[in-house]
Design an enzyme around this catalytic site. Structure first.
Site, PDB file in Angstrom:
ATOM      1  N   LYS A 192     -14.085  -8.365 -22.103  1.00 32.80           N
ATOM      2  CA  LYS A 192     -14.181  -9.580 -21.634  1.00 32.80           C
ATOM      3  C   LYS A 192     -15.160 -10.297 -21.153  1.00 32.80           C
ATOM      4  O   LYS A 192     -16.091  -9.662 -20.256  1.00 32.80           O
ATOM      5  CB  LYS A 192     -12.956  -9.989 -20.762  1.00 32.80           C
ATOM      6  CG  LYS A 192     -12.659 -11.212 -20.105  1.00 32.80           C
ATOM      7  CD  LYS A 192     -11.502 -11.326 -19.076  1.00 32.80           C
ATOM      8  CE  LYS A 192     -11.084 -12.788 -18.451  1.00 32.80           C
ATOM      9  NZ  LYS A 192     -10.141 -12.842 -17.359  1.00 32.80           N
TER      10      LYS A 192
ATOM     11  N   SER B 206      -6.286 -15.604 -18.790  1.00 30.11           N
ATOM     12  CA  SER B 206      -7.533 -16.027 -19.275  1.00 30.11           C
ATOM     13  C   SER B 206      -8.327 -14.914 -20.484  1.00 30.11           C
ATOM     14  O   SER B 206      -9.140 -15.336 -20.886  1.00 30.11           O
ATOM     15  CB  SER B 206      -8.483 -16.114 -18.089  1.00 30.11           C
ATOM     16  OG  SER B 206      -8.757 -14.998 -17.378  1.00 30.11           O
TER      17      SER B 206
ATOM     18  N   SER C 208      -4.006 -12.950 -15.904  1.00 27.25           N
ATOM     19  CA  SER C 208      -4.855 -12.969 -16.921  1.00 27.25           C
ATOM     20  C   SER C 208      -4.878 -11.702 -17.843  1.00 27.25           C
ATOM     21  O   SER C 208      -5.472 -12.006 -18.932  1.00 27.25           O
ATOM     22  CB  SER C 208      -6.384 -13.294 -16.581  1.00 27.25           C
ATOM     23  OG  SER C 208      -6.399 -14.754 -16.233  1.00 27.25           O
TER      24      SER C 208
HETATM   25  N1  GLN Z   1      -4.049 -18.643 -15.076  1.00 28.84           N
HETATM   26  C1  GLN Z   1      -4.235 -18.213 -13.737  1.00 28.84           C
HETATM   27  C2  GLN Z   1      -5.620 -19.064 -13.231  1.00 28.84           C
HETATM   28  O1  GLN Z   1      -6.072 -19.807 -13.887  1.00 28.84           O
HETATM   29  C3  GLN Z   1      -4.844 -16.906 -13.615  1.00 28.84           C
HETATM   30  C4  GLN Z   1      -6.314 -16.572 -14.148  1.00 28.84           C
HETATM   31  C5  GLN Z   1      -6.653 -14.886 -14.138  1.00 28.84           C
HETATM   32  O2  GLN Z   1      -5.781 -13.953 -13.928  1.00 28.84           O
HETATM   33  N2  GLN Z   1      -7.976 -14.822 -13.976  1.00 28.84           N
HETATM   34  O3  GLN Z   1      -5.841 -18.894 -12.076  1.00 28.84           O
END
Ligand code: GLN
Length: 466
Positions: A74, A149, A173
């Protein structure tokens, strides 16, 4: 046990394929792919590493299990000399000057990084649309989002462009895109894997974890990257999870699930009935199932977003164009900071910085931020009580199916609410695995803190009965 890593390892040592062929083939797939998963390709270094693995095999030397295995990263992890953009304009030309601990451990084991993967900028999002590289397209249905994400990472694994990928999970994410793309995604207990070299989003819940096609591959990668690291004081020593240890699930006598997750109006009817059907299958194996009470979904989501925004506002304050990133000169220093940040952060990231600074500011912090901290403690306490009654908790990963590309951008609040089932386990810092079974977007298995092994045991049991 089924394992892509073991299969490829055998093919390499049996000389059925060369590592160079393997790496070339996957690079080609990544280059031609139309799912928008690639931020940058690491072609030259990958081919160079592959040549070395081939030479080793040719000369009759032994190779390790991960040696020559291609993987993805990532684009929020440092890997020295590579672009690490966090899918942002601010860092689109930034090159890492050092390597993240988890990635270094994989390099030391001989695994070969192929790609820095598309994701929501700084981890901010649930769809991988908040990125300067274009929306990631779902592996199963490209008109839908890839999830976020870590969307690019989940899609790459699902499409076999990478054998495994390293995602990052702050509030879901890894688990949510794994669920959206039919693969496994594991968020370990907070602190099991070093966060050194992972760009900080919300430091109190940020976790490093693998996305894979099998439980066995998740176990192999997890064992390789776990461990105490002096560069991250929240890490601790953990024992390896042995293959034999997860073959037997006798230790699991009681499974819990949260009643209110299913009673919510937000849940898709099919996901609900599939989840209940999974519960029945578990019961039919003689395991006791208990319905548990939990916090309201709104409370979970607002607690998580209050703390996550506060932490990201603070973490991203270092990105002002002075030491890193694209600096835009203004009339004076203050204006330079202001233009640099206004022009280079996305709308979603700015929304979070503004929200975070608001909840931290004088006059608001007691009422909002401190309340968030107190709720987080209550949530963690609640989990402690639950795990005195049940061995593992099962839940759906998401209330709904993946949205069409474009939809989440129109309604950020609805996007935040779609994280309702994942964020609670993050606040509790618990080990949680998405397995691509049971419902259209998978099932989440959670155990008590430091009980990551139990999650794997249960997953291994569940995969055969569902
Ligand atoms: N969707 C969640 C957020 O936007 C989780 C994102 C993540 O785990 N990086 O905070």
């Amino acid at each position: 046990m089924e394992s892509q890593i073991r299969t490829i390892h055998q093919q390499l040592i049996n000389k059925e394929i060369t590592c160079t062929q393997l790496v070339q083939e996957r690079l080609e797939l990544l280059k031609l792919n139309t799912h928008v998963t690639v931020n940058s390709l690491l072609e030259a270094s990958a081919l160079e590493s592959a040549t070395k693995v081939d030479a080793k095999i040719k000369s009759g030397q032994e190779i390790g299990l991960l040696e020559g295995i291609p993987f993805g990263i990532k684009d929020v992890y440092m890997l020295q000399g590579t672009y690490t953009s966090a899918s942002s304009d601010l860092l689109k030309n930034y090159k890492s000057s050092y390597t993240a601990t988890a990635i270094q451990k994989l390099l030391d084991a001989g695994a070969i990084p192929l790609v820095k993967e598309n994701c929501d900028s700084f981890g901010h999002g649930s769809s991988s649309e908040n990125t300067i590289f274009g929306a990631v397209k779902n592996a199963v249905n490209p008109t839908l989002v890839g999830g976020g994400s870590s969307g690019g990472s989940a899609v790459n694994v699902s499409k076999d462009y990478t054998v495994f990928s390293i995602g990052g999970d702050t509030g879901g994410s890894i688990r949510q895109p794994a669920g959206y793309n039919n693969v496994y995604g594991f968020k370990p207990t907070y602190g099991r894997i070093s966060r050194f070299g992972l760009m900080a989003y919300a430091s109190s819940t940020d976790c490093v974890g693998p996305i894979t096609k099998s439980i066995e591959d998740a176990r192999i990668v997890l064992n390789t990257i776990s461990g105490k690291d002096l560069k991250d004081q929240t890490t601790y020593h953990s024992e390896k999870i042995l293959e034999e240890a997860i073959l037997n699930s006798d230790a699991i006598k009681t499974v819990g699930y949260f009643k209110n997750f299913l009673e919510s109006d937000a849940i898709d009817t099919q996901i609900k009935s599939d989840f209940l059907a999974s519960i029945e299958k578990i019961k039919s194996k003689g395991i006791q199932v208990k319905a548990l009470d939990f916090f309201e979904l709104d409370t979970l989501v607002s607690t998580y977003y209050t703390l996550a925004m506060a932490e990201t506002a603070s973490n991203l304050s270092r990105l002002d164009g002075t030491n890193y990133g694209n600096r835009i000169e203004g009339e004076n220093l203050k204006e330079t900071y202001s233009i640099t940040r206004s022009e280079n952060f996305s709308e979603e990231t700015k929304r979070r910085i503004v929200g975070g600074n608001q909840v931290l500011s004088q006059g608001f912090s007691d009422e909002i931020y401190l309340k968030g901290l107190s709720l987080r403690d209550q949530i963690a306490e609640n989990f402690k009580k639950d795990f005195m009654e049940v061995d593992v908790i099962l839940s759906p990963v998401t209330p709904n199916l993946p949205p069409a590309i474009g939809d989440s951008l129109k309604d950020p609040l609805a996007m935040y609410l779609s994280d309702a089932y994942t964020v609670g386990f993050s606040l509790g810092q618990l080990p949680t695995l998405t397995m691509p079974k049971g419902t259209e977007t998978g099932l989440q298995i959670t155990a008590a803190k430091n009980n990551d092994e139990l999650v794997f045991k249960f997953a291994n049991f569940l995969k055969d009965i569902i």
